[in-house]
Design a protein around this motif. Structure first.
Motif, PDB file in Angstrom:
ATOM      1  N   VAL B 133       0.883  -1.096   0.087  1.00  9.90           N
ATOM      2  CA  VAL B 133       0.116   0.128   0.091  1.00  9.90           C
ATOM      3  C   VAL B 133       0.830   1.099   0.117  1.00  9.90           C
ATOM      4  O   VAL B 133       0.615   2.253  -0.528  1.00  9.90           O
ATOM      5  N   GLU B 136       1.868   2.325  -3.495  1.00 12.99           N
ATOM      6  CA  GLU B 136       1.004   2.999  -4.127  1.00 12.99           C
ATOM      7  C   GLU B 136       0.797   4.553  -3.681  1.00 12.99           C
ATOM      8  O   GLU B 136       1.022   5.303  -4.660  1.00 12.99           O
ATOM      9  N   CYS B 140       1.958   7.498  -6.335  1.00 14.74           N
ATOM     10  CA  CYS B 140       0.952   8.766  -6.521  1.00 14.74           C
ATOM     11  C   CYS B 140       1.227   9.840  -6.074  1.00 14.74           C
ATOM     12  O   CYS B 140       1.175  11.076  -6.548  1.00 14.74           O
ATOM     13  N   VAL B 201      -7.503  12.606 -10.147  1.00 10.87           N
ATOM     14  CA  VAL B 201      -7.673  11.182  -9.898  1.00 10.87           C
ATOM     15  C   VAL B 201      -6.441  10.644  -8.993  1.00 10.87           C
ATOM     16  O   VAL B 201      -6.726   9.654  -8.173  1.00 10.87           O
ATOM     17  N   CYS B 204      -7.252  11.037  -5.423  1.00  8.06           N
ATOM     18  CA  CYS B 204      -8.458  10.264  -4.883  1.00  8.06           C
ATOM     19  C   CYS B 204      -7.678   8.792  -4.599  1.00  8.06           C
ATOM     20  O   CYS B 204      -8.071   8.380  -3.358  1.00  8.06           O
ATOM     21  N   LEU B 205      -6.839   8.424  -5.155  1.00  4.70           N
ATOM     22  CA  LEU B 205      -6.220   7.317  -5.232  1.00  4.70           C
ATOM     23  C   LEU B 205      -5.297   7.495  -3.881  1.00  4.70           C
ATOM     24  O   LEU B 205      -5.489   6.425  -3.133  1.00  4.70           O
ATOM     25  N   SER B 208      -6.947   7.825  -0.363  1.00  4.46           N
ATOM     26  CA  SER B 208      -7.753   6.710   0.182  1.00  4.46           C
ATOM     27  C   SER B 208      -6.722   5.656   0.501  1.00  4.46           C
ATOM     28  O   SER B 208      -7.061   4.843   1.637  1.00  4.46           O
ATOM     29  N   SER B 209      -5.809   5.587  -0.318  1.00  8.96           N
ATOM     30  CA  SER B 209      -4.549   4.512   0.191  1.00  8.96           C
ATOM     31  C   SER B 209      -3.884   4.893   1.356  1.00  8.96           C
ATOM     32  O   SER B 209      -3.553   3.853   2.057  1.00  8.96           O
ATOM     33  N   THR B 212      -5.574   3.057   3.745  1.00 13.53           N
ATOM     34  CA  THR B 212      -5.458   1.377   3.676  1.00 13.53           C
ATOM     35  C   THR B 212      -4.324   0.944   4.653  1.00 13.53           C
ATOM     36  O   THR B 212      -4.109   0.035   5.025  1.00 13.53           O
ATOM     37  N   LEU B 213      -3.229   2.011   4.538  1.00 12.73           N
ATOM     38  CA  LEU B 213      -2.138   1.529   5.273  1.00 12.73           C
ATOM     39  C   LEU B 213      -1.935   1.146   6.777  1.00 12.73           C
ATOM     40  O   LEU B 213      -1.262  -0.122   6.761  1.00 12.73           O
ATOM     41  N   ILE B 229     -13.278   0.069   6.055  1.00 16.67           N
ATOM     42  CA  ILE B 229     -13.650   0.974   5.076  1.00 16.67           C
ATOM     43  C   ILE B 229     -12.608   2.310   5.255  1.00 16.67           C
ATOM     44  O   ILE B 229     -12.911   3.507   5.023  1.00 16.67           O
ATOM     45  N   PRO B 231     -10.101   3.384   3.723  1.00 13.94           N
ATOM     46  CA  PRO B 231      -9.731   4.267   2.735  1.00 13.94           C
ATOM     47  C   PRO B 231     -10.789   4.931   2.339  1.00 13.94           C
ATOM     48  O   PRO B 231     -10.370   6.243   1.950  1.00 13.94           O
TER      49      PRO B 231
END
Lengths: 298, 423
Positions: B133, B136, B140, B201, B204-205, B208-209, B212-213, B229, B231
């Motif tokens: 993650v 990502e 980004c 874009v 947003c990526l 949210s990521s 996720t971390l 949830i 992210p």
């Protein structure tokens, strides 16, 4: 509102990553690893006498400390619970079974998970699961972000905070440098005088563990720790008492990377979701171009 | 209501004031620790250890920094993609904040990385680890930072094209830079919208990521924040804090430069905030309910108190203030609510990355060292100082100007009836 925690996780993972696949763990070669055939070690804490020779052998193998083997006869270290750190990849701690008040000792080190959270976390692939089992660290790739330390469910990777120029993540290597096979075993296994440590393939060890439990059900708790925990680990444990009383955490059977990778790969599935968002925004931008509204739309 | 004389111009003001001098002193102290960290290592400077590998440099400098730079993409989406033209006056300040914010996120990461000299590995395909993650987020953020610099180029072109006149020995570069600006001027207009969409874009990526971390630590994160949830919550809170951050700094900048706050525009974008925060709040409550985590709210631990402060102070209170038409149309109401949202989102990131994180066998809790705090404070001061320098050099802030191109200060404007507007 009676959804169970676990069911909610499944639901959430499904809805936020509907396209994700529940893939098996792949090594850096892209091969799917059959973890029954990988090497492991069974730690039988019922047989362990707490001699701490494994600590010395490990230090010796990895040039961590020059303390003579006699220094490890000191049992006063058991008064506190120690953790592996950057200069000790394994430590032996002492516990007592609350039911019988009997003391027993247990070696802790990297568990070499079948689906390691640290490997999944690593941003540059400095941690990898070798085909024969060990989770291996390559310092030259590492950027020192320490996300592996955050991610590990066993709190194992340690760090050389005092090294300004070449700090490394340090943990048990499973002695992969000794070219593991049935003749070449990890240093700690080789030195163990009481055969508390057994080296072999995971499947052999799981069978051995259950055999010992079956043969002497009064001596062993009916649980091979690491057989299923967190998706299975290469190092597994037998004990006389509930593992709740030991340093080994109570963990579910789901492999940790599934939590994040399901979400992650769902968001990025073949780049379709990001590209779709890009296309949608482009369309909005284009179609609203002429209907310029400087008006207050309150 | 035609403001023919309202254009973005470099702000004319004395750079050094008593306030900026204090900021300068803190920045220099932070810089000294920053340098010392690279000589002495993380252990000598931070309170980090094997139990707590991440401290405030990750929670504040990086995680909060990324969230609070969200004004860049939310404003760009509103003004450039949804073509709400009246909001164009806040696009440039928001873009500048994002640009500086992300630059400092990158420097913050660099400070925290033990093996910072290997940072370039992240950009090399041979090292890519697609399951990570963090990979990502890193990718980004790197690409988005580049996009931000490209988006800022037209402002540089506007300011310096045909006027490049470097002093002394640097004068030799004049022609080169001039031709670069002229090429940029000719090409950018055609492609800038592609970059604007890409910016949204990418935001947003990675927003949210970032959420996720910590999903990778199911056994180490407090149940009030551990949710699959995460992210979605991170993305929504980043979108929610975008406009409040613009409002927050717009009011601060107008105070500092003695300009009249763009109250009508700010009150107008503030209308979106209670809606966005309301959705966020509903998701938070639904999530806690579905996971049966309410008992943790009332356990009266550090975690439960911090959660309540985050939700009541950072979410509920600003919703109430901004939902009021009267309060929303006052500078005081707007500033209070915007500050609360900024505080709330920053606190959420600190909570997720520090307060909620409980290592196994913890023998202590982490509290940042004085030097860690100094570096973070130094970064924030440097950011404010650079912002001030940028708006004085580049046409970023939109102000009313007189026929000579000099902007009219708030104090003077009382006499200039042409420019007075309803407050």
């Amino acid at each position: 509102m009676s959804l169970k925690r676990r069911e909610f996780f499944k639901l959430a993972a499904l809805s936020s990553a509907a396209l994700a696949t529940n893939s098996a763990f792949a090594t850096d070669d892209g091969e799917v690893l059959d973890c029954r055939a990988t090497y492991g070690v069974l730690v039988d804490t019922v047989v362990c006498i707490g001699c701490r020779k494994c600590e010395w052998a490990c230090n010796n193998q990895h040039s961590l400390s020059t303390e003579p083997i006699t220094a490890f006869e000191d049992k006063s270290v058991f008064e506190t619970h120690r953790r592996p750190h950057s200069k000790a990849y394994t430590v032996v701690n002492q516990y007592s079974d609350p039911a019988t008040s009997k003391a027993y000792t247990m070696k802790v080190q990297c568990m070499h998970c079948n689906e390691p959270a640290c490997v999944s976390a690593c941003i540059v692939g400095a941690l990898n699961k070798a085909n024969n089992g060990p989770v291996v660290y390559e310092a030259w790739k590492c950027i020192g972000c320490r996300y592996c330390m955050v991610a590990c469910p066993f709190q194992i990777p340690a760090y050389e905070y005092d090294n300004a120029l070449n700090p490394q993540v340090r943990k048990c290597t499973f002695c992969i440098e000794r070219h593991l096979d049935e003749g070449n075993r990890p240093a700690c296994v080789s030195i163990c005088p009481n055969e508390a440590l057994t080296f072999g393939t995971r499947q052999e060890l799981i069978d051995l563990g259950h055999t010992r439990i079956r043969m002497q059900p009064d001596r062993y708790e009916d649980h091979v720790y690491g057989e299923t925990e967190i998706g299975g680990t290469s190092w597994m444990y037998l004990a006389a008492a509930d593992f709740k009383n030991t340093e080994l955490p109570t963990l579910p059977d789901d492999a940790i990377p599934q939590h994040t990778e399901t979400i992650q790969h769902g968001i990025f599935k073949s780049f379709v979701p990001p590209l779709a968002l890009y296309g949608f925004l482009g369309l909005v931008m284009h179609s609203l171009r002429k209907t310029d509204n400087g008006q207050e739309d309150q | 209501m035609a403001h023919h004389h309202e254009v973005p111009v470099p702000i004319k003001a004395p750079y050094f004031t008593s306030g900026t001098k204090v900021l300068f002193a803190i920045m220099l102290a932070g810089l000294a620790v920053f340098v010392y960290r690279f000589i002495a290592g993380l252990g000598a400077v931070t309170n980090l250890d094997d139990q707590y590998p991440w401290g405030i440099w990750i929670a504040i400098d990086v995680a909060s920094g990324v969230a609070l730079a969200a004004g860049g993409f939310t404003t760009a989406a509103l003004a450039d993609i949804f073509h709400k033209e009246k909001y164009h006056v806040i696009v440039r300040p928001a873009l500048l904040t994002a640009l500086l914010g992300y630059t400092f996120v990158a420097i913050g990461v660099l400070t925290d990385l033990g093996r910072y000299y290997n940072m370039w590995h992240v950009a090399l395909p041979g090292f890519w680890q697609g399951n990570s993650v963090l990979f990502e987020v890193g990718m980004c953020v790197m690409i988005y930072l580049t996009v931000l610099y490209i988006e800022f180029l037209p402002i540089v072109v506007e300011r310096f094209k045909g006027k490049v006149n470097l002093p002394g020995i640097l004068g030799g570069f004049n022609k080169l830079i001039e031709s670069f600006l002229s090429i940029a001027d000719k090409t950018l207009g055609r492609f800038v919208s592609l970059f604007i969409i890409a910016g949204v874009v990418l935001s947003c990526l990675h927003q949210s990521s970032l959420g996720t971390l910590m999903v990778i630590v199911p056994s180490k994160l407090h149940p009030l924040w551990y949710t699959p949830i995460s992210p979605l919550l991170f993305l929504l809170s980043a979108i929610s804090v975008g406009f409040p951050m613009v409002i927050f700094e717009s009011i601060l900048a107008s105070r500092s430069f003695k300009l009249k706050p763009e109250l009508s525009v700010l009150s107008s974008i503030a209308r979106y905030t209670p809606v966005l925060l309301g959705i966020y709040f509903a998701l938070k409550i639904g999530d806690i309910t579905l996971r049966n985590a309410w008992p943790y709210v009332s356990e009266m631990s550090t975690q439960s108190i911090m959660w309540l402060v985050e939700i009541v102070g950072g979410v509920l209170l600003p919703i109430l203030i901004l939902a009021s038409h009267r309060l929303r149309n006052t500078v005081g109401g707007l500033f209070t609510a915007a500050s609360l949202v900024v505080f709330g989102v920053a606190l959420n990131r600190i909570n997720v990355f520090l307060i909620a994180y409980k290592p196994l066998y913890a023998t202590k809790t982490y509290f940042p060292s004085f030097m860690e705090i100094l570096v973070t404070a130094g970064f924030i001061c440097a950011l404010v100082l650079l912002y001030r320098a940028f708006v004085m050099v580049f046409p970023v802030i939109t102000v009313p100007v007189d026929e000579n191109g000099n902007h009219i200060k708030h104090d003077d404007r009382i006499n200039v009836s042409n420019f007075s507007r309803a407050e």
